[in-house]
Write an enzyme that holds these catalytic residues in place. Structure first.
Site, PDB file in Angstrom:
ATOM      1  N   LYS A 199       0.819  -1.213   0.000  1.00 42.06           N
ATOM      2  CA  LYS A 199       0.000   0.000   0.000  1.00 42.06           C
ATOM      3  C   LYS A 199       0.863   1.278   0.000  1.00 42.06           C
ATOM      4  O   LYS A 199       2.060   1.222   0.261  1.00 42.06           O
ATOM      5  CB  LYS A 199      -0.936  -0.004   1.219  1.00 42.06           C
ATOM      6  CG  LYS A 199      -1.953  -1.156   1.179  1.00 42.06           C
ATOM      7  CD  LYS A 199      -2.905  -1.026   0.006  1.00 42.06           C
ATOM      8  CE  LYS A 199      -4.081  -1.972   0.078  1.00 42.06           C
ATOM      9  NZ  LYS A 199      -3.794  -3.347  -0.292  1.00 42.06           N
TER      10      LYS A 199
HETATM   11  C1  PLP Z   1      -9.881  -2.761  -1.292  1.00 47.74           C
HETATM   12  C2  PLP Z   1      -9.225  -3.486  -0.166  1.00 47.74           C
HETATM   13  N1  PLP Z   1      -9.890  -3.633   0.999  1.00 47.74           N
HETATM   14  C3  PLP Z   1      -9.344  -4.283   2.040  1.00 47.74           C
HETATM   15  C4  PLP Z   1      -8.087  -4.821   1.974  1.00 47.74           C
HETATM   16  C5  PLP Z   1      -7.542  -5.557   3.148  1.00 47.74           C
HETATM   17  O1  PLP Z   1      -6.429  -4.916   3.688  1.00 47.74           O
HETATM   18  P1  PLP Z   1      -5.532  -5.638   4.794  1.00 47.74           P
HETATM   19  O2  PLP Z   1      -4.592  -6.547   4.081  1.00 47.74           O
HETATM   20  O3  PLP Z   1      -4.813  -4.497   5.472  1.00 47.74           O
HETATM   21  O4  PLP Z   1      -6.440  -6.343   5.708  1.00 47.74           O
HETATM   22  C6  PLP Z   1      -7.343  -4.687   0.798  1.00 47.74           C
HETATM   23  C7  PLP Z   1      -6.003  -5.276   0.713  1.00 47.74           C
HETATM   24  O5  PLP Z   1      -5.387  -5.427  -0.293  1.00 47.74           O
HETATM   25  C8  PLP Z   1      -7.933  -4.019  -0.315  1.00 47.74           C
HETATM   26  O6  PLP Z   1      -7.273  -3.888  -1.460  1.00 47.74           O
END
Ligand code: PLP
Length: 391
Positions: free
Chosen positions: A185
Protein backbone atom coordinates in the site's frame (compact mmCIF):
# COMPACT_ATOMS: atom_id res chain seq x y z
CA UNK A 1 15.19 -8.13 -23.41
CA UNK A 2 17.47 -10.65 -21.65
CA UNK A 3 19.44 -9.15 -18.76
CA UNK A 4 16.97 -6.28 -18.20
CA UNK A 5 15.94 -5.91 -14.56
CA UNK A 6 12.31 -6.68 -13.71
CA UNK A 7 10.05 -3.65 -13.31
CA UNK A 8 7.85 -4.70 -10.37
CA UNK A 9 4.15 -3.88 -10.12
CA UNK A 10 4.50 -2.57 -6.56
CA UNK A 11 7.20 -2.11 -3.94
CA UNK A 12 7.23 -0.37 -0.53
CA UNK A 13 9.32 2.81 -0.35
CA UNK A 14 11.65 2.06 2.57
CA UNK A 15 14.91 3.77 3.43
CA UNK A 16 17.26 4.20 6.38
CA UNK A 17 14.68 6.24 8.34
CA UNK A 18 12.32 3.28 8.71
CA UNK A 19 15.20 0.92 9.56
CA UNK A 20 16.44 3.29 12.30
CA UNK A 21 12.94 3.88 13.69
CA UNK A 22 12.22 0.14 13.93
CA UNK A 23 15.66 -0.48 15.50
CA UNK A 24 14.89 2.18 18.13
CA UNK A 25 11.68 0.36 19.10
CA UNK A 26 13.54 -2.95 19.30
CA UNK A 27 16.16 -1.31 21.55
CA UNK A 28 13.42 0.19 23.77
CA UNK A 29 12.14 -3.36 24.49
CA UNK A 30 8.50 -2.14 24.27
CA UNK A 31 7.34 -4.00 21.17
CA UNK A 32 3.55 -4.14 21.21
CA UNK A 33 0.93 -1.33 21.43
CA UNK A 34 2.52 1.60 23.26
CA UNK A 35 3.81 5.17 22.83
CA UNK A 36 4.65 4.82 19.10
CA UNK A 37 1.14 3.55 18.32
CA UNK A 38 -0.38 6.48 20.23
CA UNK A 39 1.87 8.95 18.37
CA UNK A 40 1.02 7.37 15.00
CA UNK A 41 -2.70 7.68 15.80
CA UNK A 42 -2.34 11.36 16.74
CA UNK A 43 -0.35 12.25 13.64
CA UNK A 44 -2.58 10.20 11.33
CA UNK A 45 -5.72 11.94 12.70
CA UNK A 46 -4.04 15.31 12.15
CA UNK A 47 -3.04 14.40 8.58
CA UNK A 48 -6.54 13.18 7.66
CA UNK A 49 -8.29 16.02 9.53
CA UNK A 50 -10.43 13.76 11.71
CA UNK A 51 -11.16 13.53 15.44
CA UNK A 52 -10.22 9.89 16.10
CA UNK A 53 -7.69 7.53 14.49
CA UNK A 54 -7.56 3.99 15.93
CA UNK A 55 -4.67 1.77 14.86
CA UNK A 56 -5.43 -1.88 14.15
CA UNK A 57 -3.65 -4.98 12.87
CA UNK A 58 -5.11 -4.77 9.32
CA UNK A 59 -7.78 -3.09 7.23
CA UNK A 60 -9.75 -6.35 7.33
CA UNK A 61 -9.76 -6.20 11.17
CA UNK A 62 -10.71 -2.51 11.02
CA UNK A 63 -13.64 -3.20 8.70
CA UNK A 64 -14.83 -5.95 11.05
CA UNK A 65 -14.66 -3.68 14.13
CA UNK A 66 -16.38 -0.82 12.27
CA UNK A 67 -19.24 -3.09 11.20
CA UNK A 68 -19.67 -4.39 14.76
CA UNK A 69 -19.61 -0.82 16.13
CA UNK A 70 -22.25 0.13 13.54
CA UNK A 71 -24.50 -2.58 15.00
CA UNK A 72 -24.23 -4.95 12.03
CA UNK A 73 -24.95 -8.56 13.01
CA UNK A 74 -26.48 -11.90 12.09
CA UNK A 75 -29.13 -11.66 9.35
CA UNK A 76 -28.40 -7.99 8.46
CA UNK A 77 -27.47 -6.80 4.97
CA UNK A 78 -24.56 -4.57 4.00
CA UNK A 79 -24.34 -3.01 0.55
CA UNK A 80 -20.95 -3.11 -1.12
CA UNK A 81 -19.23 -3.59 -4.47
CA UNK A 82 -18.24 -6.92 -6.04
CA UNK A 83 -15.28 -5.11 -7.63
CA UNK A 84 -12.85 -5.26 -4.69
CA UNK A 85 -10.47 -7.48 -2.79
CA UNK A 86 -12.22 -10.29 -0.91
CA UNK A 87 -11.42 -8.65 2.48
CA UNK A 88 -14.22 -6.09 2.02
CA UNK A 89 -17.00 -8.69 1.81
CA UNK A 90 -15.16 -11.17 4.02
CA UNK A 91 -15.35 -8.71 6.95
CA UNK A 92 -19.11 -8.38 6.37
CA UNK A 93 -19.31 -12.19 6.53
CA UNK A 94 -17.51 -12.19 9.95
CA UNK A 95 -20.55 -10.44 11.47
CA UNK A 96 -23.06 -12.94 10.10
CA UNK A 97 -24.47 -10.25 7.77
CA UNK A 98 -24.84 -10.70 3.97
CA UNK A 99 -22.86 -8.70 1.45
CA UNK A 100 -25.35 -7.27 -1.05
CA UNK A 101 -23.42 -6.40 -4.17
CA UNK A 102 -24.21 -3.42 -6.40
CA UNK A 103 -22.59 -3.15 -9.84
CA UNK A 104 -19.91 -0.56 -10.63
CA UNK A 105 -19.70 2.43 -12.94
CA UNK A 106 -17.84 1.10 -16.01
CA UNK A 107 -15.27 3.93 -16.12
CA UNK A 108 -14.63 4.87 -12.48
CA UNK A 109 -14.79 1.19 -11.37
CA UNK A 110 -16.37 2.48 -8.12
CA UNK A 111 -19.83 1.44 -6.89
CA UNK A 112 -22.61 2.86 -9.08
CA UNK A 113 -24.46 5.08 -6.59
CA UNK A 114 -27.53 5.27 -8.85
CA UNK A 115 -28.17 1.54 -8.33
CA UNK A 116 -27.89 1.49 -4.53
CA UNK A 117 -31.35 2.53 -3.34
CA UNK A 118 -33.17 -0.27 -5.17
CA UNK A 119 -31.10 -2.78 -3.12
CA UNK A 120 -31.98 -1.28 0.29
CA UNK A 121 -34.33 -3.42 2.44
CA UNK A 122 -35.44 -3.22 6.11
CA UNK A 123 -32.41 -5.43 6.90
CA UNK A 124 -29.84 -3.06 5.38
CA UNK A 125 -27.58 -1.56 8.08
CA UNK A 126 -24.58 -0.08 6.28
CA UNK A 127 -22.95 0.77 2.96
CA UNK A 128 -19.28 -0.10 2.37
CA UNK A 129 -18.00 1.63 -0.78
CA UNK A 130 -14.38 1.16 -1.92
CA UNK A 131 -12.29 3.98 -3.42
CA UNK A 132 -10.81 1.76 -6.11
CA UNK A 133 -7.17 2.51 -6.99
CA UNK A 134 -7.47 5.65 -4.82
CA UNK A 135 -10.19 7.39 -6.86
CA UNK A 136 -12.70 8.86 -4.36
CA UNK A 137 -16.27 7.55 -4.57
CA UNK A 138 -19.14 10.01 -4.88
CA UNK A 139 -19.26 10.67 -1.12
CA UNK A 140 -21.99 13.35 -1.29
CA UNK A 141 -24.38 10.92 -2.98
CA UNK A 142 -23.43 8.09 -0.60
CA UNK A 143 -23.91 10.25 2.51
CA UNK A 144 -27.28 11.46 1.21
CA UNK A 145 -28.45 7.85 0.71
CA UNK A 146 -27.21 6.86 4.18
CA UNK A 147 -28.95 9.79 5.86
CA UNK A 148 -32.23 9.13 3.96
CA UNK A 149 -32.29 5.46 5.01
CA UNK A 150 -30.58 5.70 8.41
CA UNK A 151 -27.55 3.65 7.35
CA UNK A 152 -23.92 3.84 8.46
CA UNK A 153 -21.33 4.77 5.80
CA UNK A 154 -18.12 2.77 6.30
CA UNK A 155 -15.74 3.51 3.45
CA UNK A 156 -13.03 0.98 2.63
CA UNK A 157 -10.13 3.39 2.18
CA UNK A 158 -7.49 0.66 1.72
CA UNK A 159 -6.30 2.40 -1.48
CA UNK A 160 -7.14 5.95 -0.56
CA UNK A 161 -4.64 7.51 1.84
CA UNK A 162 -3.98 11.08 0.56
CA UNK A 163 -7.11 11.05 -1.65
CA UNK A 164 -9.42 14.05 -1.28
CA UNK A 165 -13.06 14.67 -2.09
CA UNK A 166 -14.41 18.21 -2.33
CA UNK A 167 -11.45 19.56 -0.38
CA UNK A 168 -11.66 17.01 2.45
CA UNK A 169 -9.32 14.07 2.94
CA UNK A 170 -10.80 10.61 2.58
CA UNK A 171 -11.05 9.37 6.16
CA UNK A 172 -12.78 12.53 7.39
CA UNK A 173 -16.07 12.19 5.46
CA UNK A 174 -17.66 8.76 6.04
CA UNK A 175 -19.09 7.75 9.42
CA UNK A 176 -16.14 5.35 9.69
CA UNK A 177 -13.23 4.90 7.24
CA UNK A 178 -10.69 2.12 7.22
CA UNK A 179 -7.15 2.26 5.75
CA UNK A 180 -4.72 -0.56 4.95
CA UNK A 181 -0.97 -0.47 5.59
CA UNK A 182 -0.33 -3.84 3.92
CA UNK A 183 3.13 -4.23 2.34
CA UNK A 184 2.08 -2.99 -1.11
CA UNK A 185 0.00 0.00 0.00
CA UNK A 186 0.97 3.69 -0.37
CA UNK A 187 1.70 3.75 3.37
CA UNK A 188 3.17 0.35 4.27
CA UNK A 189 3.93 -1.17 7.67
CA UNK A 190 4.00 -4.78 6.49
CA UNK A 191 0.58 -5.45 7.97
CA UNK A 192 -1.60 -2.85 9.68
CA UNK A 193 -4.57 -0.57 9.36
CA UNK A 194 -6.31 2.51 10.78
CA UNK A 195 -9.94 3.31 11.52
CA UNK A 196 -10.87 7.00 11.43
CA UNK A 197 -14.09 8.62 12.65
CA UNK A 198 -15.48 11.92 13.94
CA UNK A 199 -18.03 9.99 16.00
CA UNK A 200 -17.09 9.76 19.74
CA UNK A 201 -19.49 6.88 20.34
CA UNK A 202 -17.99 4.69 17.58
CA UNK A 203 -14.46 5.51 18.80
CA UNK A 204 -15.23 4.62 22.41
CA UNK A 205 -16.72 1.25 21.39
CA UNK A 206 -13.89 0.34 19.00
CA UNK A 207 -11.00 1.35 21.29
CA UNK A 208 -11.30 -1.50 23.80
CA UNK A 209 -12.72 -3.93 21.22
CA UNK A 210 -9.45 -4.06 19.26
CA UNK A 211 -7.65 -5.42 22.35
CA UNK A 212 -9.77 -8.16 23.94
CA UNK A 213 -12.42 -5.74 25.25
CA UNK A 214 -9.97 -4.72 28.01
CA UNK A 215 -10.44 -1.25 29.51
CA UNK A 216 -6.71 -0.46 29.88
CA UNK A 217 -3.92 -1.72 27.62
CA UNK A 218 -0.54 -2.86 28.97
CA UNK A 219 1.18 0.47 28.22
CA UNK A 220 -1.51 2.45 30.05
CA UNK A 221 -1.20 0.09 33.02
CA UNK A 222 2.58 0.49 33.01
CA UNK A 223 2.16 4.30 33.19
CA UNK A 224 -0.24 3.91 36.12
CA UNK A 225 1.94 1.41 37.97
CA UNK A 226 -1.15 -0.83 38.11
CA UNK A 227 0.56 -3.47 36.04
CA UNK A 228 -1.73 -6.41 36.63
CA UNK A 229 -5.16 -4.79 37.06
CA UNK A 230 -7.70 -4.49 34.25
CA UNK A 231 -11.37 -5.12 33.56
CA UNK A 232 -12.87 -6.89 30.55
CA UNK A 233 -15.78 -4.66 29.64
CA UNK A 234 -16.94 -5.93 26.23
CA UNK A 235 -16.55 -8.65 23.60
CA UNK A 236 -13.09 -8.07 22.17
CA UNK A 237 -10.74 -9.18 19.40
CA UNK A 238 -6.96 -9.41 19.06
CA UNK A 239 -6.68 -6.64 16.46
CA UNK A 240 -4.13 -4.21 17.99
CA UNK A 241 -1.13 -2.66 16.22
CA UNK A 242 2.45 -3.08 17.47
CA UNK A 243 4.90 -0.24 18.16
CA UNK A 244 7.21 -1.80 15.55
CA UNK A 245 4.56 -1.23 12.88
CA UNK A 246 3.68 2.22 14.23
CA UNK A 247 7.32 3.36 14.13
CA UNK A 248 7.42 2.44 10.45
CA UNK A 249 4.03 4.07 9.89
CA UNK A 250 5.25 7.38 11.35
CA UNK A 251 8.16 7.46 8.87
CA UNK A 252 5.88 6.53 5.98
CA UNK A 253 3.38 9.22 6.97
CA UNK A 254 6.14 11.86 6.75
CA UNK A 255 6.68 10.86 3.11
CA UNK A 256 3.07 10.42 2.06
CA UNK A 257 2.65 13.73 0.19
CA UNK A 258 5.97 13.31 -1.60
CA UNK A 259 4.98 9.76 -2.50
CA UNK A 260 1.65 10.95 -3.88
CA UNK A 261 3.37 13.62 -6.00
CA UNK A 262 5.63 10.98 -7.59
CA UNK A 263 2.70 8.62 -8.24
CA UNK A 264 0.68 11.49 -9.74
CA UNK A 265 3.56 12.52 -12.03
CA UNK A 266 4.03 8.96 -13.28
CA UNK A 267 0.27 8.56 -13.79
CA UNK A 268 0.24 11.78 -15.83
CA UNK A 269 3.10 10.52 -18.01
CA UNK A 270 1.20 7.26 -18.66
CA UNK A 271 -2.05 9.08 -19.46
CA UNK A 272 -0.38 11.57 -21.81
CA UNK A 273 1.49 8.85 -23.72
CA UNK A 274 -1.55 6.55 -24.00
CA UNK A 275 -3.65 9.30 -25.66
CA UNK A 276 -2.23 8.09 -28.98
CA UNK A 277 -3.20 4.45 -28.38
CA UNK A 278 -6.94 4.13 -29.08
CA UNK A 279 -7.05 0.56 -27.74
CA UNK A 280 -6.36 1.84 -24.21
CA UNK A 281 -8.89 3.49 -21.89
CA UNK A 282 -6.97 5.44 -19.24
CA UNK A 283 -8.17 5.79 -15.62
CA UNK A 284 -10.73 8.43 -14.67
CA UNK A 285 -9.81 11.47 -12.62
CA UNK A 286 -12.16 12.61 -9.85
CA UNK A 287 -14.84 14.27 -11.97
CA UNK A 288 -18.24 14.24 -10.30
CA UNK A 289 -18.66 17.95 -10.96
CA UNK A 290 -16.52 20.90 -11.98
CA UNK A 291 -16.00 21.91 -8.33
CA UNK A 292 -15.24 18.32 -7.31
CA UNK A 293 -12.71 18.10 -10.12
CA UNK A 294 -10.87 21.10 -8.74
CA UNK A 295 -11.10 20.09 -5.09
CA UNK A 296 -10.71 16.30 -5.32
CA UNK A 297 -7.60 14.21 -5.76
CA UNK A 298 -6.73 10.67 -6.66
CA UNK A 299 -4.31 8.75 -4.38
CA UNK A 300 -2.91 6.87 -7.39
CA UNK A 301 -2.47 3.63 -5.46
CA UNK A 302 -2.95 1.76 -8.73
CA UNK A 303 -2.85 2.77 -12.38
CA UNK A 304 -5.53 0.60 -14.02
CA UNK A 305 -5.96 0.75 -17.80
CA UNK A 306 -8.78 -0.97 -19.67
CA UNK A 307 -7.97 -2.59 -23.02
CA UNK A 308 -10.59 -2.29 -25.75
CA UNK A 309 -10.32 -6.05 -26.22
CA UNK A 310 -13.02 -5.99 -28.92
CA UNK A 311 -10.56 -4.04 -31.13
CA UNK A 312 -7.58 -6.28 -30.34
CA UNK A 313 -6.29 -9.55 -31.69
CA UNK A 314 -4.82 -10.49 -28.31
CA UNK A 315 -6.58 -11.16 -25.03
CA UNK A 316 -5.91 -9.30 -21.79
CA UNK A 317 -4.05 -12.34 -20.45
CA UNK A 318 -1.87 -12.56 -23.58
CA UNK A 319 -1.07 -8.85 -23.14
CA UNK A 320 0.07 -9.47 -19.55
CA UNK A 321 2.21 -12.43 -20.73
CA UNK A 322 3.86 -10.26 -23.38
CA UNK A 323 4.61 -7.59 -20.77
CA UNK A 324 6.13 -10.28 -18.53
CA UNK A 325 8.36 -11.31 -21.43
CA UNK A 326 9.50 -7.69 -21.54
CA UNK A 327 10.32 -8.03 -17.80
CA UNK A 328 7.42 -5.87 -16.71
CA UNK A 329 5.09 -7.09 -14.00
CA UNK A 330 1.38 -6.26 -14.41
CA UNK A 331 -1.64 -7.12 -12.28
CA UNK A 332 -5.40 -7.56 -12.45
CA UNK A 333 -7.51 -5.61 -9.95
CA UNK A 334 -9.98 -7.32 -9.52
CA UNK A 335 -11.68 -10.60 -10.24
CA UNK A 336 -15.24 -9.64 -9.19
CA UNK A 337 -16.12 -11.44 -5.98
CA UNK A 338 -19.34 -12.99 -7.35
CA UNK A 339 -17.24 -15.06 -9.77
CA UNK A 340 -15.42 -16.86 -6.94
CA UNK A 341 -16.75 -20.27 -5.80
CA UNK A 342 -17.13 -19.17 -2.16
CA UNK A 343 -19.43 -16.23 -2.97
CA UNK A 344 -21.46 -18.39 -5.36
CA UNK A 345 -21.86 -21.25 -2.85
CA UNK A 346 -22.49 -19.18 0.27
CA UNK A 347 -24.52 -16.26 -1.12
CA UNK A 348 -25.91 -17.68 -4.39
CA UNK A 349 -24.28 -15.15 -6.71
CA UNK A 350 -23.81 -16.16 -10.37
CA UNK A 351 -21.86 -15.09 -13.43
CA UNK A 352 -23.92 -12.45 -15.26
CA UNK A 353 -25.17 -10.76 -12.05
CA UNK A 354 -22.94 -7.67 -12.39
CA UNK A 355 -22.19 -7.04 -16.08
CA UNK A 356 -20.09 -3.88 -15.67
CA UNK A 357 -17.82 -5.54 -13.08
CA UNK A 358 -17.41 -8.58 -15.34
CA UNK A 359 -16.71 -6.55 -18.45
CA UNK A 360 -14.12 -4.43 -16.58
CA UNK A 361 -12.49 -7.58 -15.21
CA UNK A 362 -11.89 -8.90 -18.73
CA UNK A 363 -10.28 -5.62 -19.83
CA UNK A 364 -8.25 -4.32 -16.86
CA UNK A 365 -4.50 -4.32 -16.44
CA UNK A 366 -2.68 -2.64 -13.54
CA UNK A 367 0.65 -1.13 -14.61
CA UNK A 368 3.68 -0.59 -12.34
CA UNK A 369 3.20 2.60 -10.30
CA UNK A 370 5.23 3.38 -7.19
CA UNK A 371 8.00 5.73 -6.04
CA UNK A 372 10.75 3.09 -6.18
CA UNK A 373 10.47 3.29 -9.98
CA UNK A 374 12.35 5.91 -11.99
CA UNK A 375 10.82 8.04 -14.74
CA UNK A 376 12.95 5.96 -17.12
CA UNK A 377 11.15 2.82 -15.88
CA UNK A 378 7.79 4.44 -16.68
CA UNK A 379 9.00 5.16 -20.21
CA UNK A 380 10.20 1.55 -20.52
CA UNK A 381 6.67 0.37 -19.66
CA UNK A 382 5.19 2.77 -22.24
CA UNK A 383 7.72 1.61 -24.85
CA UNK A 384 6.86 -2.07 -24.25
CA UNK A 385 3.13 -1.34 -24.62
CA UNK A 386 3.68 0.73 -27.77
CA UNK A 387 5.68 -2.17 -29.25
CA UNK A 388 2.90 -4.65 -28.46
CA UNK A 389 0.28 -2.48 -30.19
CA UNK A 390 2.60 -1.70 -33.12
CA UNK A 391 2.84 -5.43 -33.86
C1 PLP B 1 -9.88 -2.76 -1.29
C2 PLP B 1 -9.22 -3.49 -0.17
N1 PLP B 1 -9.89 -3.63 1.00
C3 PLP B 1 -9.34 -4.28 2.04
C4 PLP B 1 -8.09 -4.82 1.97
C5 PLP B 1 -7.54 -5.56 3.15
O1 PLP B 1 -6.43 -4.92 3.69
P1 PLP B 1 -5.53 -5.64 4.79
O2 PLP B 1 -4.59 -6.55 4.08
O3 PLP B 1 -4.81 -4.50 5.47
O4 PLP B 1 -6.44 -6.34 5.71
C6 PLP B 1 -7.34 -4.69 0.80
C7 PLP B 1 -6.00 -5.28 0.71
O5 PLP B 1 -5.39 -5.43 -0.29
C8 PLP B 1 -7.93 -4.02 -0.32
O6 PLP B 1 -7.27 -3.89 -1.46
Amino acid sequence: MAGKALIPLCRPWIDETEIEAVSEVLASKWLSTGPKTAQFERQFAEYVGVKHALAVSSCTAGLHLSLVAAGVGEGDEVITTPYTFTATAEAIGYTGAWPIFVDIHPLTLNIDVTQIEEKITPRTKAIVPVHIAGLPCDMDALLAICRRHNLVLIDDAAHAISAEYNGHRIGSIGDLSVFSFYATKNLATGEGGMITTNNDQFASVIKPMRLHGIDKDAWARQQDRSIWYYEVTSQGYKYNMTDIQAAMGLCQLMKIEKQREIRKRYAQIYTTCFRDIPEIITPQSPSQSVEAQILSRHAWHLYIIQLRTEQLEISRDAFIDMMREANIECGVHYTPLHLFPFYQKKYGYREGDFPHAESAFRRVVSLPLHPVLTEENIHEVIHAITEIFAH
